[in-house]
Design a protein around this motif. Structure first.
Motif, PDB file in Angstrom:
ATOM      1  N   LEU A  26       0.817  -1.224   0.000  1.00  0.00           N
ATOM      2  CA  LEU A  26       0.000   0.000   0.000  1.00  0.00           C
ATOM      3  C   LEU A  26       0.843   1.264   0.000  1.00  0.00           C
ATOM      4  N   PRO A  27       1.818   1.409   0.908  1.00  0.00           N
ATOM      5  CA  PRO A  27       2.617   2.652   0.880  1.00  0.00           C
ATOM      6  C   PRO A  27       3.392   2.856  -0.410  1.00  0.00           C
ATOM      7  N   LEU A  28       3.903   1.769  -0.997  1.00  0.00           N
ATOM      8  CA  LEU A  28       4.616   1.910  -2.264  1.00  0.00           C
ATOM      9  C   LEU A  28       3.666   2.318  -3.388  1.00  0.00           C
ATOM     10  N   SER A  29       2.441   1.829  -3.353  1.00  0.00           N
ATOM     11  CA  SER A  29       1.453   2.207  -4.369  1.00  0.00           C
ATOM     12  C   SER A  29       1.110   3.686  -4.261  1.00  0.00           C
ATOM     13  N   VAL A  30       0.861   4.142  -3.024  1.00  0.00           N
ATOM     14  CA  VAL A  30       0.564   5.558  -2.823  1.00  0.00           C
ATOM     15  C   VAL A  30       1.757   6.418  -3.236  1.00  0.00           C
ATOM     16  N   GLY A  31       2.960   5.994  -2.840  1.00  0.00           N
ATOM     17  CA  GLY A  31       4.157   6.748  -3.202  1.00  0.00           C
ATOM     18  C   GLY A  31       4.364   6.833  -4.701  1.00  0.00           C
ATOM     19  N   ALA A  32       4.034   5.756  -5.413  1.00  0.00           N
ATOM     20  CA  ALA A  32       4.172   5.774  -6.872  1.00  0.00           C
ATOM     21  C   ALA A  32       3.248   6.811  -7.494  1.00  0.00           C
ATOM     22  N   GLY A  33       2.025   6.903  -6.976  1.00  0.00           N
ATOM     23  CA  GLY A  33       1.095   7.897  -7.499  1.00  0.00           C
ATOM     24  C   GLY A  33       1.556   9.316  -7.232  1.00  0.00           C
ATOM     25  N   VAL A  34       2.051   9.556  -6.014  1.00  0.00           N
ATOM     26  CA  VAL A  34       2.529  10.893  -5.660  1.00  0.00           C
ATOM     27  C   VAL A  34       3.743  11.279  -6.515  1.00  0.00           C
ATOM     28  N   CYS A  54       6.339   7.296   2.884  1.00  0.00           N
ATOM     29  CA  CYS A  54       5.164   6.415   2.831  1.00  0.00           C
ATOM     30  C   CYS A  54       5.344   5.202   3.734  1.00  0.00           C
ATOM     31  N   LEU A  55       6.509   4.579   3.686  1.00  0.00           N
ATOM     32  CA  LEU A  55       6.756   3.375   4.485  1.00  0.00           C
ATOM     33  C   LEU A  55       6.752   3.677   5.976  1.00  0.00           C
ATOM     34  N   ILE A  56       7.191   4.863   6.366  1.00  0.00           N
ATOM     35  CA  ILE A  56       7.201   5.234   7.778  1.00  0.00           C
ATOM     36  C   ILE A  56       5.791   5.550   8.272  1.00  0.00           C
ATOM     37  N   THR A  57       4.987   6.172   7.430  1.00  0.00           N
ATOM     38  CA  THR A  57       3.638   6.583   7.828  1.00  0.00           C
ATOM     39  C   THR A  57       2.664   5.414   7.848  1.00  0.00           C
ATOM     40  N   SER A  58       2.824   4.457   6.958  1.00  0.00           N
ATOM     41  CA  SER A  58       1.849   3.384   6.800  1.00  0.00           C
ATOM     42  C   SER A  58       1.549   2.602   8.081  1.00  0.00           C
ATOM     43  N   PRO A  59       2.548   2.192   8.889  1.00  0.00           N
ATOM     44  CA  PRO A  59       2.228   1.408  10.104  1.00  0.00           C
ATOM     45  C   PRO A  59       1.353   2.155  11.095  1.00  0.00           C
ATOM     46  N   ILE A  60       1.385   3.483  11.085  1.00  0.00           N
ATOM     47  CA  ILE A  60       0.570   4.264  12.016  1.00  0.00           C
ATOM     48  C   ILE A  60      -0.912   4.060  11.740  1.00  0.00           C
ATOM     49  N   PHE A  61      -1.256   3.871  10.485  1.00  0.00           N
ATOM     50  CA  PHE A  61      -2.660   3.705  10.095  1.00  0.00           C
ATOM     51  C   PHE A  61      -2.916   2.283   9.592  1.00  0.00           C
ATOM     52  N   TYR A  62      -2.223   1.330  10.158  1.00  0.00           N
ATOM     53  CA  TYR A  62      -2.296  -0.062   9.710  1.00  0.00           C
ATOM     54  C   TYR A  62      -3.736  -0.581   9.776  1.00  0.00           C
ATOM     55  N   LEU A  93      -5.264   8.215   2.536  1.00  0.00           N
ATOM     56  CA  LEU A  93      -5.329   9.679   2.682  1.00  0.00           C
ATOM     57  C   LEU A  93      -4.152  10.233   3.479  1.00  0.00           C
ATOM     58  N   PRO A  94      -3.911   9.793   4.718  1.00  0.00           N
ATOM     59  CA  PRO A  94      -2.757  10.359   5.448  1.00  0.00           C
ATOM     60  C   PRO A  94      -1.415  10.009   4.820  1.00  0.00           C
ATOM     61  N   ILE A  95      -1.298   8.795   4.245  1.00  0.00           N
ATOM     62  CA  ILE A  95      -0.044   8.418   3.602  1.00  0.00           C
ATOM     63  C   ILE A  95       0.234   9.338   2.419  1.00  0.00           C
ATOM     64  N   SER A  96      -0.806   9.625   1.639  1.00  0.00           N
ATOM     65  CA  SER A  96      -0.639  10.496   0.469  1.00  0.00           C
ATOM     66  C   SER A  96      -0.306  11.923   0.886  1.00  0.00           C
ATOM     67  N   LEU A  97      -0.901  12.392   1.967  1.00  0.00           N
ATOM     68  CA  LEU A  97      -0.601  13.748   2.440  1.00  0.00           C
ATOM     69  C   LEU A  97       0.867  13.878   2.843  1.00  0.00           C
ATOM     70  N   VAL A  98       1.354  12.900   3.615  1.00  0.00           N
ATOM     71  CA  VAL A  98       2.753  12.943   4.059  1.00  0.00           C
ATOM     72  C   VAL A  98       3.701  12.834   2.863  1.00  0.00           C
ATOM     73  N   ALA A  99       3.397  11.919   1.939  1.00  0.00           N
ATOM     74  CA  ALA A  99       4.250  11.746   0.762  1.00  0.00           C
ATOM     75  C   ALA A  99       4.255  12.997  -0.110  1.00  0.00           C
ATOM     76  N   SER A 100       3.112  13.654  -0.241  1.00  0.00           N
ATOM     77  CA  SER A 100       3.026  14.862  -1.066  1.00  0.00           C
ATOM     78  C   SER A 100       3.844  15.997  -0.470  1.00  0.00           C
TER      79      SER A 100
END
Length: 340
Positions: free
Chosen positions: A114-122, A142-150, A157-164
């Motif tokens: 999931l985090p890699l997918s979101v990161g690819a889009g960003v 993305c990889l650091i944020t993802s476990p917080i919202f596991y 949404l939060p992963i994309s915000l942090v990555a952006s």
């Protein structure tokens, strides 16, 4: 040979949502983004009507080997564009949603896939045009944020915000490419096609072979979205009204012949496409095809108590208990997001 404005506009009009004009102008990242989002969900494609002359000018300067005026000599990054930032967030969420629908059964999905997918889009949005960003730092965020919202359905949404935000902090201009390093049209189309296939294959598989899970996931996302506004009843009512607009438009087009109850019945029929294995599972649990999740769970628990080897001394108890458990698992996979 220089690029022509009339050709660019013609390709924009004929196949703009598929990125044909960007392929013509050598903007492959932009073309791929349009191919995967159907022209930036239509909004970006319409906005480009006034942007195409600038795109053509940039392409002609690159082709002629003219050094485009950029702020490269100083260490200052390009200015932050709110449109690009908003696009990064939206496309990151979009990529994450697609992965949730098509790839959620993979191991370590919430931690890696999931985090890699979101990161690819960003990063794809960040790499459009003359700008780019640091892909390693974007993916790391993305990889650091993802476990917080596991495990959360809304985690894209939060992963994309942090990555952006991370991609915006490390934005920079692309280095000019030597003419000899530019690939021909054939290799470019091959790479674009492979990227499109990699994106669409999991989604296509999910749509054609796991339609029920897809519909339930979408419904769960809408339910969580509505629950988010529980403390503002009026806002929740407004969101519900907006979500029902497509249904109301359908009623207006068809003369209002459909009622909400009829619509619900159609949806239930679509969701009751049982396979032969699922029909056998219903038979084992002595259930009808229209059995609800609550009925399936209640029947399974009662039969499990009856046939559990610790409570039933008969010889066939263990085999029957396993059969009942397997039947329940089959039906649970049929409605995965309802058995929680």
């Amino acid at each position: 040979m220089g690029k022509r404005l009339t050709v660019a506009y013609a390709l924009w009009a004929a196949g703009g949502p598929l990125g044909l004009h960007h392929i013509y102008l050598g903007r492959d990242s932009h073309a791929l983004l349009w191919m995967l989002t159907f022209g930036g969900f239509g909004i970006g494609w319409a906005r480009e009507f006034i942007r195409i002359p600038a795109y053509v000018n940039e392409a002609n300067q690159e082709t002629a080997g003219v050094k485009i005026r950029r702020q490269r000599d100083a260490a200052a990054p390009p200015p932050i564009g709110l449109t690009r930032l908003a696009g990064q967030v939206c496309v990151g969420i979009y990529f994450g949603t697609v992965s949730l629908i098509g790839l959620s059964s993979m191991s370590f999905f919430y931690l890696i896939v999931l985090p890699l997918s979101v990161g690819a889009g960003v990063y794809l949005v960040a790499d459009v045009g003359q700008q780019t960003s640091d892909i390693q730092k974007t993916m790391t965020a993305c990889l650091i944020t993802s476990p917080i919202f596991y495990g959360s359905t809304l985690s894209p949404l939060p992963i994309s915000l942090v990555a952006s935000v991370t991609a915006a902090q490390h934005r920079r201009f692309k280095s000019p490419r030597p003419a000899r390093s530019r690939h021909g049209l054939g290799p470019r189309l091959y790479k674009l096609g492979m990227a499109w296939l990699a994106f669409s294959a999991p989604l296509g598989y999910c749509i054609f072979h796991n339609t029920t899970a897809t519909v339930y996931y979408i419904s769960d996302c809408l339910a969580e979205l509505l629950n988010f506004f529980w403390f503002f009843p009026w806002l929740r009512g407004f969101v519900e009204y907006m979500l029902l607009i497509p249904y109301r438009i359908l009623c207006a087009i068809t003369g209002g012949g459909y009622t909400e109850e009829a619509w619900k019945k159609v949806l239930e029929i679509l969701l009751r496409e049982y396979t032969e294995r699922e029909i056998d599972a219903l038979h084992v649990l002595s259930l009808k095809a229209d059995a609800s999740v609550e009925e399936i769970t209640h029947t399974y628990r009662e039969l499990a108590k009856t046939w559990h080897p610790d409570h039933n001394p008969s010889k066939e108890a263990e085999a029957m208990f396993i059969k009942i458990h397997d039947a329940y698992e089959v039906l649970r996979r049929h409605k995965p997001n309802r058995f929680k």
